[in-house]
Design a protein around this motif. Structure first.
Motif, PDB file in Angstrom:
ATOM      1  N   UNK A  64       0.626  -1.268   0.102  1.00 54.37           N
ATOM      2  CA  UNK A  64      -0.090   0.019  -0.085  1.00 54.37           C
ATOM      3  C   UNK A  64       0.900   1.402   0.053  1.00 54.37           C
ATOM      4  N   UNK A  65       1.904   1.463   0.871  1.00 51.25           N
ATOM      5  CA  UNK A  65       2.551   2.874   0.852  1.00 51.25           C
ATOM      6  C   UNK A  65       3.434   2.768  -0.495  1.00 51.25           C
ATOM      7  N   UNK A  66       4.046   1.800  -0.814  1.00 52.35           N
ATOM      8  CA  UNK A  66       4.832   1.785  -2.278  1.00 52.35           C
ATOM      9  C   UNK A  66       3.872   2.053  -3.155  1.00 52.35           C
ATOM     10  N   UNK A  67       2.706   1.666  -3.365  1.00 54.10           N
ATOM     11  CA  UNK A  67       1.670   2.069  -4.317  1.00 54.10           C
ATOM     12  C   UNK A  67       1.229   3.561  -4.364  1.00 54.10           C
ATOM     13  N   UNK A  68       1.199   4.134  -2.937  1.00 55.76           N
ATOM     14  CA  UNK A  68       0.747   5.279  -2.931  1.00 55.76           C
ATOM     15  C   UNK A  68       2.003   6.278  -3.311  1.00 55.76           C
ATOM     16  N   UNK A  69       3.104   5.983  -3.017  1.00 54.94           N
ATOM     17  CA  UNK A  69       4.384   6.779  -3.619  1.00 54.94           C
ATOM     18  C   UNK A  69       4.551   6.472  -5.152  1.00 54.94           C
ATOM     19  N   UNK A  70       4.051   5.451  -5.651  1.00 57.09           N
ATOM     20  CA  UNK A  70       4.322   5.248  -7.049  1.00 57.09           C
ATOM     21  C   UNK A  70       3.120   6.191  -7.916  1.00 57.09           C
ATOM     22  N   UNK A  71       2.142   6.289  -7.338  1.00 57.86           N
ATOM     23  CA  UNK A  71       1.076   7.077  -7.852  1.00 57.86           C
ATOM     24  C   UNK A  71       1.599   8.699  -7.870  1.00 57.86           C
ATOM     25  N   UNK A  72       2.042   8.765  -6.703  1.00 58.37           N
ATOM     26  CA  UNK A  72       2.758  10.315  -6.337  1.00 58.37           C
ATOM     27  C   UNK A  72       3.784  10.487  -7.777  1.00 58.37           C
ATOM     28  N   UNK A  73       4.609   9.679  -7.717  1.00 54.43           N
ATOM     29  CA  UNK A  73       5.827   9.675  -8.656  1.00 54.43           C
ATOM     30  C   UNK A  73       5.285   9.714 -10.106  1.00 54.43           C
ATOM     31  N   UNK A  74       4.285   8.734 -10.359  1.00 56.50           N
ATOM     32  CA  UNK A  74       3.808   8.658 -11.694  1.00 56.50           C
ATOM     33  C   UNK A  74       2.948  10.338 -12.116  1.00 56.50           C
ATOM     34  N   UNK A  75       2.342  10.909 -10.934  1.00 61.09           N
ATOM     35  CA  UNK A  75       1.664  11.931 -11.438  1.00 61.09           C
ATOM     36  C   UNK A  75       2.494  13.080 -11.484  1.00 61.09           C
ATOM     37  N   UNK A  76       3.620  13.396 -10.460  1.00 62.51           N
ATOM     38  CA  UNK A  76       4.530  14.152 -10.759  1.00 62.51           C
ATOM     39  C   UNK A  76       5.183  14.085 -12.038  1.00 62.51           C
ATOM     40  N   UNK A  77       5.638  12.880 -12.397  1.00 64.03           N
ATOM     41  CA  UNK A  77       6.191  12.725 -13.589  1.00 64.03           C
ATOM     42  C   UNK A  77       5.411  13.136 -14.889  1.00 64.03           C
ATOM     43  N   UNK A  78       4.249  12.944 -14.646  1.00 65.13           N
ATOM     44  CA  UNK A  78       3.165  13.447 -15.802  1.00 65.13           C
ATOM     45  C   UNK A  78       2.933  14.890 -16.025  1.00 65.13           C
ATOM     46  N   UNK A  79       2.923  15.416 -14.731  1.00 62.83           N
ATOM     47  CA  UNK A  79       3.049  16.796 -14.831  1.00 62.83           C
ATOM     48  C   UNK A  79       4.294  17.445 -15.341  1.00 62.83           C
ATOM     49  N   UNK A  80       5.428  16.791 -14.795  1.00 60.25           N
ATOM     50  CA  UNK A  80       6.733  17.362 -15.153  1.00 60.25           C
ATOM     51  C   UNK A  80       7.093  17.233 -16.810  1.00 60.25           C
ATOM     52  N   UNK A  81       6.797  16.117 -17.454  1.00 63.96           N
ATOM     53  CA  UNK A  81       7.001  16.209 -18.850  1.00 63.96           C
ATOM     54  C   UNK A  81       6.155  16.847 -19.500  1.00 63.96           C
ATOM     55  N   UNK A  82       4.951  17.244 -19.014  1.00 68.75           N
ATOM     56  CA  UNK A  82       4.080  18.173 -19.870  1.00 68.75           C
ATOM     57  C   UNK A  82       4.352  19.653 -19.431  1.00 68.75           C
ATOM     58  N   UNK A  83       4.960  19.853 -18.480  1.00 67.94           N
ATOM     59  CA  UNK A  83       5.427  21.217 -18.378  1.00 67.94           C
ATOM     60  C   UNK A  83       6.754  21.497 -18.841  1.00 67.94           C
ATOM     61  N   UNK A  84       7.733  20.639 -18.822  1.00 68.91           N
ATOM     62  CA  UNK A  84       8.923  20.899 -19.481  1.00 68.91           C
ATOM     63  C   UNK A  84       8.801  20.547 -20.920  1.00 68.91           C
ATOM     64  N   UNK A  85       7.996  19.842 -21.389  1.00 69.55           N
ATOM     65  CA  UNK A  85       7.801  19.512 -22.897  1.00 69.55           C
ATOM     66  C   UNK A  85       7.122  20.848 -23.279  1.00 69.55           C
ATOM     67  N   UNK A  86       6.311  21.587 -22.752  1.00 69.95           N
ATOM     68  CA  UNK A  86       5.857  22.922 -23.161  1.00 69.95           C
ATOM     69  C   UNK A  86       6.928  23.943 -23.089  1.00 69.95           C
ATOM     70  N   UNK A  87       7.630  24.142 -22.090  1.00 73.90           N
ATOM     71  CA  UNK A  87       8.448  24.891 -21.751  1.00 73.90           C
ATOM     72  C   UNK A  87       9.572  24.920 -22.741  1.00 73.90           C
ATOM     73  N   UNK A  88       9.864  23.609 -23.292  1.00 70.31           N
ATOM     74  CA  UNK A  88      11.064  23.381 -24.212  1.00 70.31           C
ATOM     75  C   UNK A  88      10.709  23.823 -25.537  1.00 70.31           C
ATOM     76  N   UNK A  89       9.222  24.163 -25.729  1.00 64.62           N
ATOM     77  CA  UNK A  89       8.491  24.746 -27.084  1.00 64.62           C
ATOM     78  C   UNK A  89       8.787  26.062 -27.046  1.00 64.62           C
ATOM     79  N   UNK A  90       8.241  26.607 -25.805  1.00 69.07           N
ATOM     80  CA  UNK A  90       7.921  28.163 -25.599  1.00 69.07           C
ATOM     81  C   UNK A  90       9.273  28.649 -25.566  1.00 69.07           C
ATOM     82  N   UNK A  91      10.401  28.269 -24.788  1.00 69.75           N
ATOM     83  CA  UNK A  91      11.504  29.082 -24.403  1.00 69.75           C
ATOM     84  C   UNK A  91      12.637  28.012 -24.930  1.00 69.75           C
TER      85      UNK A  91
END
Length: 130
Positions: A64-91
Motif C-alpha cells: 500500500x505505501x509503495x503504491x501510494x508513492x508510485x502514484x505520486x511519482x507517476x503523477x509528478x512525472x506526468x506533470x513534469x513531462x507536460x510542463x517541461x515539454x511545453x517550456x522547451x517549445x516556448x523557451x
C-alpha cells in the motif's frame, strides 16, 4: 490486489529501470561536464531520473505505501513531462540540448510522455477493488 511487478507490470518495471539508468547517467554527465550550457534543463533531467528511480523501486516493492508513492511519482512525472515539454517549445533557448522530458520526450520516441500514464493505468488496474 494484484502484484505490481507481475505480468505487464514486469515490462513497466523494465522500462522504468532503463529510463532511471539512462536519465541518471546522462543528466549527471551533462551537469558535471557542461552545467553552464543548460543548467535548468540538466537539473530537470536529474529530477526526472530521481522520479524514475522512485517509481521503479515502488513498483518492485509493492504494498500500500509503495503504491501510494508510485502514484505520486507517476503523477509528478506526468506533470513534469507536460510542463517541461511545453517550456522547451516556448523557451527553446533554455533547452539547447535534448533532455529526457524536453519536447515531450521526442529524443526518446515520446516514451517519457506515455510512461507516466501507463504507470498510472497499471496502478489503477492492479489496485484494490472499489
Amino acid at each position: 490486489m494484484r502484484e505490481l511487478a507481475a505480468g505487464p507490470g514486469r515490462i513497466l518495471v523494465a522500462v522504468y529501470s532503463v529510463f532511471a539508468i539512462a536519465a541518471t547517467g546522462r543528466s549527471l554527465t551533462q551537469l558535471l561536464l557542461q552545467a553552464d550550457r543548460a543548467p535548468l534543463a540538466y537539473s530537470l533531467s536529474l529530477v526526472a531520473a530521481v522520479i524514475y528511480i522512485v517509481a521503479t523501486a515502488c513498483l518492485v516493492i509493492g504494498g500500500p505505501r509503495a503504491r501510494r508513492a508510485a502514484v505520486a511519482a507517476c503523477g509528478i512525472e506526468a506533470v513534469g513531462v507536460l510542463a517541461v515539454g511545453t517550456l522547451s517549445l516556448v523557451a527553446p533557448d533554455l533547452f539547447p540540448d535534448k533532455t529526457v522530458w524536453s519536447h515531450y520526450g521526442q529524443g526518446y520516441a515520446f516514451l517519457p510522455l506515455v510512461l507516466p500514464f501507463a504507470g498510472l493505468w497499471w496502478l489503477h488496474r492492479t489496485g484494490p477493488p472499489a
